[in-house]
Design a protein around this motif. Structure first.
Motif, PDB file in Angstrom:
ATOM      1  N   MET A  93       0.948  -1.216   0.087  1.00  0.00           N
ATOM      2  CA  MET A  93      -0.020  -0.060   0.075  1.00  0.00           C
ATOM      3  C   MET A  93       0.671   1.178  -0.034  1.00  0.00           C
ATOM      4  O   MET A  93       0.618   2.108  -0.700  1.00  0.00           O
ATOM      5  N   GLU A 127      -0.756  -4.074   9.847  1.00  0.00           N
ATOM      6  CA  GLU A 127      -2.032  -3.726  10.362  1.00  0.00           C
ATOM      7  C   GLU A 127      -1.966  -4.491  11.757  1.00  0.00           C
ATOM      8  O   GLU A 127      -2.466  -5.506  12.121  1.00  0.00           O
ATOM      9  N   SER A 169      -7.267  -0.599   7.614  1.00  0.00           N
ATOM     10  CA  SER A 169      -8.604  -0.916   7.096  1.00  0.00           C
ATOM     11  C   SER A 169      -9.141  -1.334   7.911  1.00  0.00           C
ATOM     12  O   SER A 169     -10.784  -1.882   7.790  1.00  0.00           O
ATOM     13  N   GLU A 199      11.151   3.567   5.585  1.00  0.00           N
ATOM     14  CA  GLU A 199      11.028   1.996   5.948  1.00  0.00           C
ATOM     15  C   GLU A 199      12.238   1.992   7.060  1.00  0.00           C
ATOM     16  O   GLU A 199      12.858   2.882   7.351  1.00  0.00           O
ATOM     17  N   LYS A 232       1.037   0.457  15.169  1.00  0.00           N
ATOM     18  CA  LYS A 232       0.327   1.766  14.819  1.00  0.00           C
ATOM     19  C   LYS A 232       0.530   2.607  15.767  1.00  0.00           C
ATOM     20  O   LYS A 232       0.935   4.014  15.596  1.00  0.00           O
TER      21      LYS A 232
HETATM   22  P1  NAI Z   1       2.726  -4.657   3.731  1.00  0.00           P
HETATM   23  O1  NAI Z   1       3.234  -5.530   4.738  1.00  0.00           O
HETATM   24  O2  NAI Z   1       3.010  -4.811   2.283  1.00  0.00           O
HETATM   25  O3  NAI Z   1       3.876  -3.284   4.168  1.00  0.00           O
HETATM   26  C1  NAI Z   1       3.928  -2.932   5.418  1.00  0.00           C
HETATM   27  C2  NAI Z   1       5.220  -2.104   5.258  1.00  0.00           C
HETATM   28  O4  NAI Z   1       5.402  -1.427   6.552  1.00  0.00           O
HETATM   29  C3  NAI Z   1       6.597  -3.183   5.318  1.00  0.00           C
HETATM   30  O5  NAI Z   1       7.513  -2.933   4.193  1.00  0.00           O
HETATM   31  C4  NAI Z   1       7.201  -2.846   6.462  1.00  0.00           C
HETATM   32  O6  NAI Z   1       8.640  -3.075   6.438  1.00  0.00           O
HETATM   33  C5  NAI Z   1       6.952  -1.377   6.802  1.00  0.00           C
HETATM   34  N1  NAI Z   1       7.016  -1.071   8.133  1.00  0.00           N
HETATM   35  C6  NAI Z   1       6.485  -1.647   9.160  1.00  0.00           C
HETATM   36  N2  NAI Z   1       6.814  -0.915  10.307  1.00  0.00           N
HETATM   37  C7  NAI Z   1       7.430   0.406  10.026  1.00  0.00           C
HETATM   38  C8  NAI Z   1       8.168   1.333  10.673  1.00  0.00           C
HETATM   39  N3  NAI Z   1       7.822   1.473  11.958  1.00  0.00           N
HETATM   40  N4  NAI Z   1       8.532   2.272  10.024  1.00  0.00           N
HETATM   41  C9  NAI Z   1       8.483   2.242   8.476  1.00  0.00           C
HETATM   42  N5  NAI Z   1       8.006   1.192   8.014  1.00  0.00           N
HETATM   43  C10 NAI Z   1       7.470   0.075   8.565  1.00  0.00           C
HETATM   44  O7  NAI Z   1       1.369  -4.058   4.164  1.00  0.00           O
HETATM   45  P2  NAI Z   1       0.198  -3.430   3.406  1.00  0.00           P
HETATM   46  O8  NAI Z   1      -0.690  -4.310   2.467  1.00  0.00           O
HETATM   47  O9  NAI Z   1       0.849  -2.377   2.314  1.00  0.00           O
HETATM   48  O10 NAI Z   1      -0.587  -2.777   4.397  1.00  0.00           O
HETATM   49  C11 NAI Z   1      -0.160  -1.503   5.182  1.00  0.00           C
HETATM   50  C12 NAI Z   1      -1.629  -0.859   5.727  1.00  0.00           C
HETATM   51  O11 NAI Z   1      -2.563  -0.673   4.770  1.00  0.00           O
HETATM   52  C13 NAI Z   1      -2.184  -1.840   6.743  1.00  0.00           C
HETATM   53  O12 NAI Z   1      -2.637  -0.804   7.665  1.00  0.00           O
HETATM   54  C14 NAI Z   1      -3.261  -2.397   5.877  1.00  0.00           C
HETATM   55  O13 NAI Z   1      -4.272  -2.912   6.675  1.00  0.00           O
HETATM   56  C15 NAI Z   1      -3.689  -1.191   5.063  1.00  0.00           C
HETATM   57  N6  NAI Z   1      -4.388  -1.635   3.797  1.00  0.00           N
HETATM   58  C16 NAI Z   1      -4.029  -2.751   2.799  1.00  0.00           C
HETATM   59  C17 NAI Z   1      -4.747  -3.066   1.964  1.00  0.00           C
HETATM   60  C18 NAI Z   1      -4.434  -4.131   1.160  1.00  0.00           C
HETATM   61  O14 NAI Z   1      -5.185  -4.535   0.209  1.00  0.00           O
HETATM   62  N7  NAI Z   1      -2.947  -4.715   1.226  1.00  0.00           N
HETATM   63  C19 NAI Z   1      -5.932  -2.105   1.649  1.00  0.00           C
HETATM   64  C20 NAI Z   1      -6.235  -0.944   2.358  1.00  0.00           C
HETATM   65  C21 NAI Z   1      -5.305  -0.814   3.547  1.00  0.00           C
END
Ligand code: NAI
Length: 691
Positions: free
Chosen positions: A304, A383, A410, A323, A388
């Protein structure tokens, strides 16, 4: 003389100029049509040899005034205006800047010649509003460029750049520099020249082979999924070479009348106006100002975060991804680059534009240092509430005072996330949909303490990066996911009671959904739903049995379906066996389930939840819900969204069916929401709420 309030009339010797003056987009409302007719008659009386029609402001004309639809028609009609053009004793030239769309282009097509500014757009988008061009566009355009080329433009509804229109033959010349001066000079130089009007041309239609036309059209109609207007457009254009001009016009008129008064066109117009309405947020004070955003910072460069960052760069906004490690950062940035490179390879993005976007997107592992420079932060980390809250506490310390902090969560509570900061009034949700660089929907989630400034900033920024922001309230799943969440258990039940995956997907795709729910599950990954069920302690015996076989969907080659090497889905007897086995074990006697019941049982629970969402004020208006589904959940715009659909069924019917299914399936969730009970008892509709 023309009414100067709507059409300005300037005489420049033998050339007269009629300037459309109905801002912002010069729709052809009654006063404009009357003004044009009066202006043409006055020019004729004054002995003008040429008339230039031109727009003032942003564009030539966006076409008909849609708010006049469905009301008694006021004269003069466009046809009367066109008659005056086509019988004018001299030449009438359209000079197009910005765009000429729908009736605007039809007006130009009735002229003797068309001129355009570089980059102007011309098109007939009527198909997208559910009808066919209604003022001769389907008869004149084929006479200028041939029926097959015309069908491509009219069936798609997509605008064509003026330069391409010159090549195709329906714009005569591009005028560099001042359009009005250039057009007047062009007209003056062409006084006395004989032009053949589009209606009198036969050279491009005479040799048309009907079979070749039908073959082209079949290709164009392949992806229109039950929508009527593309078929109507193809049929109208067909009349251009099988019938004389006047009969073709009558055919077009008949198709226009039928389609414009139909349910699909009403639905499309409901969404068209709705997409404007959702931006008018009830209660937003006039002085609520969005904060300027020069630099966006996105926390987390995963699926995302990467997509959100790309959206910003796509619209020229400098953005930095933060990141946790160099590896994660490199991976995140590489994914964005690869995505753009695919677009370059497909020819939809120039190398130069790619380089520009790439330069706007940077990355860092220095959390505090980067966040300190942000004008807006959007968080997209894992998530998990603890993660968070930790991130938001850090953001609060690192970001400048006054900067808005948004979360892409989400499911999690915005209020709880905000409680980790000292600025809850500047915290809100910005819920993007996957893939975030593609999907237009943005649910902006208002926390209990979110200020109008925060809301205005998220709304404005969303618009700026090409999204359609809809403001919603804070609850589990917000609007879209909360409603689809009520559909999922019904899918499981239908499978148990008698359906196979292909039955359910066929019905939903027949309704017009981009993809049925089971095929969508295979695409997203069935392990995700399984993990959610596990976390929430719920079971879905059939879905669980499928996942237990290692069938996670397309990524494992098998899920609800099997897939060939081209990713075509194929019904799998093994899935049927699993379903029958579970049903037997649970002692469910399977029965034949009708298509109507499948549709009702999938859509009605969503409508019911939508009604609860309205009762709770999570969505402001039914239209907000409809716009969310059309823009974020593949709901066909020509069906108008779930709440519009419910109105078309009648809320009494909706109530009765819900009551019946609640009883038959012993599911309290299906008991009609209080709002549905109330509206059904009053004979009301969702559309009529608050009116
Ligand atoms: P993901 O697992 O692909 O990405 C999360 C990223 O955040 C990872 O690359 C991780 O290294 C990074 N991260 C973790 N802690 C961190 C920190 N303290 N500082 C900087 N970076 C950090 O997850 P995704 O799918 O992108 O989801 C992210 C958010 O978006 C979640 O809250 C999810 O619920 C929400 N979301 C996801 C959707 C989906 O279809 N995948 C749709 C809408 C919302």
């Amino acid at each position: 003389m023309a009414d100067p309030a709507f059409v300005q009339h300037d005489a420049k010797g033998e050339v007269h100029v009629l300037r459309l003056a109905n801002p912002p987009v010069n729709t052809l409302r009654t006063e404009v049509r009357a003004g044009l007719l009066a202006g043409l008659n006055a020019a004729k009386a004054a002995g003008a040899k040429a008339v230039v029609l031109i727009g003032s402001g942003r564009m030539f004309s966006a076409g008909a005034e849609m708010t006049e639809f469905g009301k008694p028609r006021q004269p003069p009609s466009l046809t009367e205006v066109f008659d005056a053009i086509e019988t004018f004793p001299g030449i009438v030239v359209a000079a197009i800047h910005g765009s000429a769309l729908g009736g605007g282009l039809e007006l130009a097509l009735a002229c003797h010649a068309r001129l355009a500014s570089p980059g102007a757009q011309v098109g007939l988008p009527e198909v997208k509003r559910g009808f066919v061009p209604g003022a001769g566009g389907t008869q004149r355009l084929p006479r200028l460029i041939g029926p097959e080329a015309a069908a491509k433009i009219i069936v798609s509804g997509d605008p064509v750049p003026a330069e391409q229109a010159v090549k195709l033959g329906f714009v005569d010349a591009i005028i560099e520099g001042d359009l009005e001066a250039g057009a007047v000079a062009w007209a003056r130089a062409n006084i006395g020249r004989t032009f053949t009007l589009a209606r009198d041309r036969t050279d491009r239609i005479s040799g048309q082979d009907p079979a070749a036309y039908d073959a082209v059209v079949a290709g164009l109609l392949k992806r229109t999924r039950g929508q009527e207007s593309p078929k109507g457009c193809a049929e109208a254009v067909r009349a251009s070479f099988t019938m004389p001009f006047e009969e073709g016009l009558a055919k077009e008129r008949e198709l226009f009348q039928t389609l414009v008064s139909g349910e699909q066109s009403k639905a499309l117009r409901h969404i068209f106006f709705g997409e404007r309405e959702v931006l008018r947020i009830p209660g937003m004070p006039a002085d609520a100002k969005p904060l300027p955003v020069e630099r966006l910072v996105v926390i987390g460069g995963g699926t995302m975060g990467g997509g959100i960052a790309m959206s910003a760069a796509n619209f020229g906004v400098p953005v930095t991804i933060v990141e946790t490690s160099d590896e994660a950062l490199a991976k995140g940035l590489a994914r964005c680059h690869a995505n753009w490179e695919r677009t370059v390879a497909s020819g939809r993005l120039s190398q130069a534009e790619y380089e520009k976007r790439k330069a706007l997107l940077t990355g860092s592992t220095d959390f505090e240092g980067t966040v300190a420079k942000a004008d807006l932060v959007i968080e997209a980390v894992f998530e998990n509430m603890e993660v968070k809250k930790e991130v938001f506490a850090r953001l609060d310390k690192a970001a400048r005072p006054g900067v808005v902090l948004a979360s892409n969560t989400s499911t999690l509570s915005i209020d709880e996330i905000a409680s980790a900061t000292t600025r809850p009034e500047l915290v809100l949700g910005m819920h993007f949909f996957s893939p975030a660089n593609v999907m237009r929907l943005l649910e902006n989630v208002r926390g209990a303490k979110s200020s109008w400034t925060a809301i205005a900033t998220a709304t404005e920024f969303g618009k700026r990066i090409g999204k359609l922001p809809v403001l919603v309230g804070n609850c589990d799943g917000f609007v879209g996911n909360r409603m689809t969440g009520k559909r999922t258990p019904q899918v499981e039940k239908l499978l148990l009671e008698g359906c196979l995956p292909q039955d359910i997907d066929r019905v939903m795709e027949g309704y017009g959904m981009a993809m049925g729910p089971l095929a969508t599950g295979d695409l997203a990954g069935l392990d995700i739903g399984a993990a959610v069920r596990k976390a929430r302690g719920t079971v879905a015996p059939i879905a669980d049995a499928i996942v237990a076989q290692g069938r996670f969907g397309q990524k494992t080659g098998k899920g609800w379906y099997m897939y060939d090497e081209k990713r075509n889905r194929i019904p799998d007897p093994e899935v049927e066996r699993i379903i029958l086995e579970v049903a037997e074990k649970m002692q469910v006697r399977r029965r034949k389930i009708s298509d109507e019941e499948i549709l009702d049982r999938l859509l009605l629970p969503m409508v019911n939840e939508g009604a609860r969402i309205l009762e709770e004020g999570i969505a402001y208006r039914p239209i907000d819900i409809d716009v969310i589904f059309v823009n974020g959940f593949g709901w066909p715009a020509f069906r108008g969204g779930p709440m519009f659909w419910a109105d078309t069924q009648g809320l009494k019917t909706v109530r009765d069916k819900l009551r019946r299914y609640a009883e038959a399936t012993n599911d309290a969730n299906l008991k009609p929401a209080a709002l549905i009970e109330k509206l059904a008892a009053e004979g009301g509709t969702f559309a009529g709420m608050g009116r």
